[in-house]
Design a protein around this motif. Sequence first.
Motif, PDB file in Angstrom:
ATOM      1  N   GLU A  95     -10.862  25.363  25.083  1.00 56.23           N
ATOM      2  CA  GLU A  95      -9.589  24.646  25.150  1.00 56.23           C
ATOM      3  C   GLU A  95      -8.943  24.790  26.528  1.00 56.23           C
ATOM      4  O   GLU A  95      -8.522  23.809  27.145  1.00 56.23           O
ATOM      5  N   ALA A  96      -8.893  26.000  27.062  1.00 57.05           N
ATOM      6  CA  ALA A  96      -8.290  26.214  28.380  1.00 57.05           C
ATOM      7  C   ALA A  96      -9.139  25.585  29.482  1.00 57.05           C
ATOM      8  O   ALA A  96      -8.609  25.049  30.459  1.00 57.05           O
ATOM      9  N   MET A  97     -10.457  25.637  29.341  1.00 57.39           N
ATOM     10  CA  MET A  97     -11.340  25.047  30.350  1.00 57.39           C
ATOM     11  C   MET A  97     -11.183  23.525  30.396  1.00 57.39           C
ATOM     12  O   MET A  97     -11.206  22.918  31.472  1.00 57.39           O
ATOM     13  N   GLU A  98     -11.008  22.901  29.232  1.00 59.40           N
ATOM     14  CA  GLU A  98     -10.785  21.450  29.196  1.00 59.40           C
ATOM     15  C   GLU A  98      -9.440  21.104  29.829  1.00 59.40           C
ATOM     16  O   GLU A  98      -9.335  20.105  30.553  1.00 59.40           O
ATOM     17  N   ARG A  99      -8.430  21.911  29.582  1.00 58.33           N
ATOM     18  CA  ARG A  99      -7.127  21.670  30.210  1.00 58.33           C
ATOM     19  C   ARG A  99      -7.223  21.780  31.728  1.00 58.33           C
ATOM     20  O   ARG A  99      -6.613  20.994  32.453  1.00 58.33           O
ATOM     21  N   ALA A 101      -9.954  21.202  33.568  1.00 56.62           N
ATOM     22  CA  ALA A 101     -10.684  20.019  34.041  1.00 56.62           C
ATOM     23  C   ALA A 101      -9.780  18.791  34.048  1.00 56.62           C
ATOM     24  O   ALA A 101      -9.824  17.972  34.968  1.00 56.62           O
ATOM     25  N   PHE A 102      -8.937  18.665  33.033  1.00 57.88           N
ATOM     26  CA  PHE A 102      -7.974  17.561  32.985  1.00 57.88           C
ATOM     27  C   PHE A 102      -6.972  17.687  34.128  1.00 57.88           C
ATOM     28  O   PHE A 102      -6.713  16.727  34.862  1.00 57.88           O
ATOM     29  N   ASP A 103      -6.406  18.861  34.288  1.00 59.26           N
ATOM     30  CA  ASP A 103      -5.359  19.088  35.271  1.00 59.26           C
ATOM     31  C   ASP A 103      -5.848  18.844  36.702  1.00 59.26           C
ATOM     32  O   ASP A 103      -5.195  18.156  37.493  1.00 59.26           O
ATOM     33  N   LEU A 104      -7.004  19.366  37.040  1.00 64.68           N
ATOM     34  CA  LEU A 104      -7.467  19.333  38.431  1.00 64.68           C
ATOM     35  C   LEU A 104      -8.317  18.111  38.783  1.00 64.68           C
ATOM     36  O   LEU A 104      -8.324  17.675  39.930  1.00 64.68           O
ATOM     37  N   ARG A 117      -1.061  20.037  31.386  1.00 66.43           N
ATOM     38  CA  ARG A 117      -1.412  20.750  32.611  1.00 66.43           C
ATOM     39  C   ARG A 117      -1.407  22.249  32.341  1.00 66.43           C
ATOM     40  O   ARG A 117      -0.618  22.755  31.547  1.00 66.43           O
ATOM     41  N   ILE A 118      -2.299  22.943  33.058  1.00 69.13           N
ATOM     42  CA  ILE A 118      -2.402  24.393  32.874  1.00 69.13           C
ATOM     43  C   ILE A 118      -2.172  25.148  34.187  1.00 69.13           C
ATOM     44  O   ILE A 118      -1.711  26.279  34.182  1.00 69.13           O
ATOM     45  N   LEU A 119      -2.460  24.510  35.324  1.00 71.82           N
ATOM     46  CA  LEU A 119      -2.282  25.159  36.629  1.00 71.82           C
ATOM     47  C   LEU A 119      -1.196  24.512  37.478  1.00 71.82           C
ATOM     48  O   LEU A 119      -0.467  25.202  38.179  1.00 71.82           O
ATOM     49  N   PRO A 121       2.276  22.129  38.183  1.00 75.44           N
ATOM     50  CA  PRO A 121       3.544  21.878  37.488  1.00 75.44           C
ATOM     51  C   PRO A 121       3.445  20.600  36.643  1.00 75.44           C
ATOM     52  O   PRO A 121       2.690  19.679  36.970  1.00 75.44           O
ATOM     53  N   ASP A 122       4.203  20.548  35.556  1.00 66.99           N
ATOM     54  CA  ASP A 122       4.159  19.402  34.642  1.00 66.99           C
ATOM     55  C   ASP A 122       4.450  18.082  35.339  1.00 66.99           C
ATOM     56  O   ASP A 122       3.917  17.050  34.957  1.00 66.99           O
ATOM     57  N   ASP A 123       5.306  18.095  36.354  1.00 69.31           N
ATOM     58  CA  ASP A 123       5.679  16.848  37.019  1.00 69.31           C
ATOM     59  C   ASP A 123       4.772  16.513  38.213  1.00 69.31           C
ATOM     60  O   ASP A 123       5.044  15.575  38.960  1.00 69.31           O
ATOM     61  N   TRP A 124       3.683  17.249  38.392  1.00 69.86           N
ATOM     62  CA  TRP A 124       2.759  17.011  39.506  1.00 69.86           C
ATOM     63  C   TRP A 124       2.084  15.655  39.327  1.00 69.86           C
ATOM     64  O   TRP A 124       1.675  15.291  38.231  1.00 69.86           O
ATOM     65  N   GLU A 125       1.968  14.917  40.415  1.00 76.42           N
ATOM     66  CA  GLU A 125       1.298  13.615  40.377  1.00 76.42           C
ATOM     67  C   GLU A 125      -0.103  13.748  40.942  1.00 76.42           C
ATOM     68  O   GLU A 125      -0.291  14.277  42.033  1.00 76.42           O
ATOM     69  N   GLY A 126      -1.076  13.257  40.206  1.00 79.21           N
ATOM     70  CA  GLY A 126      -2.454  13.273  40.670  1.00 79.21           C
ATOM     71  C   GLY A 126      -3.222  14.482  40.205  1.00 79.21           C
ATOM     72  O   GLY A 126      -2.741  15.308  39.426  1.00 79.21           O
TER      73      GLY A 126
END
Length: 158
Positions: A95-99, A101-104, A117-119, A121-126
Amino acid sequence: MTSATEVIHCDRADHLSTITKFKEEGFEMCADLCAVDYSAHPGRPALPDGVEPQRFEVVVNLLSISARRRVRVRTQVPADDPVVDSIATLYPGAEAMEREAFDLVGVRFEGHPDLTRILMPDDWEGHPLRKDYSTARVPVQFKAPASARSGPPVGERP
């Protein structure tokens, strides 16, 4: 016994069923899951005949500790629809690894219980590990300007 990692390529539509098959065969652990952006990568690992390269690839490394086996599942994911099925119900640690991969990288995992997002900020774009992500967009400041600091500089006595 062999220490080589078996590499399997599967279609995106078969991603979850392929991982499920390995879970049922006794692969107890998802050691790693990541997403790769190959859009500007000249040294991409060779793909077998019949596997069409896509911009993204999801790589899942599974371990069977009891059988002393490793398998790597590589799934091609197109840029225009970067989505694969989540494996978090099979391997809760994924679950954390998928988050991540999604985030980055921006690959989405269908059926994930909390794809946020896991790493960043929630408002980060891109997604900062995409090859087309602009670098140096955010100025980095390692310490407060001298005018904002209180007291003498480090190493000087008052």
